[in-house]
Design an enzyme around this catalytic site. Sequence first.
Site, PDB file in Angstrom:
ATOM      1  N   SER A 127       0.781  -1.412  -0.044  1.00 57.14           N
ATOM      2  CA  SER A 127       0.028  -0.240  -0.137  1.00 57.14           C
ATOM      3  C   SER A 127       0.762   0.940  -0.365  1.00 57.14           C
ATOM      4  CB  SER A 127      -0.728   0.615   1.283  1.00 57.14           C
ATOM      5  OG  SER A 127      -1.345   1.402   1.232  1.00 57.14           O
ATOM      6  N   TYR A 140      -1.654  -0.636  10.446  1.00 56.05           N
ATOM      7  CA  TYR A 140      -1.726  -0.847   8.826  1.00 56.05           C
ATOM      8  C   TYR A 140      -1.028  -0.135   7.883  1.00 56.05           C
ATOM      9  CZ  TYR A 140      -3.413  -1.120   4.026  1.00 56.05           C
ATOM     10  OH  TYR A 140      -3.162  -0.993   2.948  1.00 56.05           O
ATOM     11  N   LYS A 144       3.157  -2.553   6.556  1.00 58.64           N
ATOM     12  CA  LYS A 144       2.799  -2.415   5.078  1.00 58.64           C
ATOM     13  C   LYS A 144       3.991  -1.869   4.400  1.00 58.64           C
ATOM     14  CE  LYS A 144      -0.991  -3.901   3.106  1.00 58.64           C
ATOM     15  NZ  LYS A 144      -1.626  -5.111   2.304  1.00 58.64           N
TER      16      LYS A 144
END
Length: 243
Positions: A127, A140, A144
């Site tokens: 991402s 998150y 990533k």
Amino acid sequence: MSELSPAVIVSGSAGGIGQAICRRFRGAGYFVVGFDRVENPEVDEWIAVDMADSESVRDVAAGVCKQHAVSVVVHNAATQPLAAAGETPVDAFLETMRVNVIAADSLVAGSRKSLAELHGAVVVVSSVHAHATARNINAYATSKAALEGWVRSAAIDLAPAVRVNAVRPGAINTAKLHEGFARWGDDADARWGMLEARTPLGRVGEATDVAAAVHFLASSDAAFITGSTLVVDGGATALLGTE
């Protein structure tokens, strides 16, 4: 028949990007095995797997490799708790790391022999948050960034038999993105327009854009590419946000 066709394992196969990846590989003649808690029609075989259960992921992947000629593994599954640094519950943070990062290693643990024998490829879906992020998405973004670090290390460990790469999408037009925009209520359309305006190519990405990049990295066209991250964000992270 799967024994006459190359096979691919796709985790997170039921989401918008996951389904597009499955369609792309099926169209290329692959037998597609989808790992997800939700079934979808874009796979040839669906297996319900809890991606946070590392041992289960490894064992199920190994079982698939005993039945199919798995030459590609795509790790697309992810979880995204919304909380700031220091505010994410420990259990949620750990689950994010297990699903988003450790599951990639578990998939390789179960499929490494097959991948090596077939000179295959691993592609993970990262991402833009691995590189430039926003507020209240700490776990998150951390996961990533860690996933891309895993790609660099795994590419060295698995070479020369297996190539390992990542695709780093920006905003992609999926149900999940629309759910996120729903929190803006009446301002959602305006914010969507802002997103398009701040993307140099002038649009939000489509799941097919990501699927095409994943398939490219898994294909022989990328035979001399490993340990790399392909950015698929319409130029968004290249744009200086302060200007």
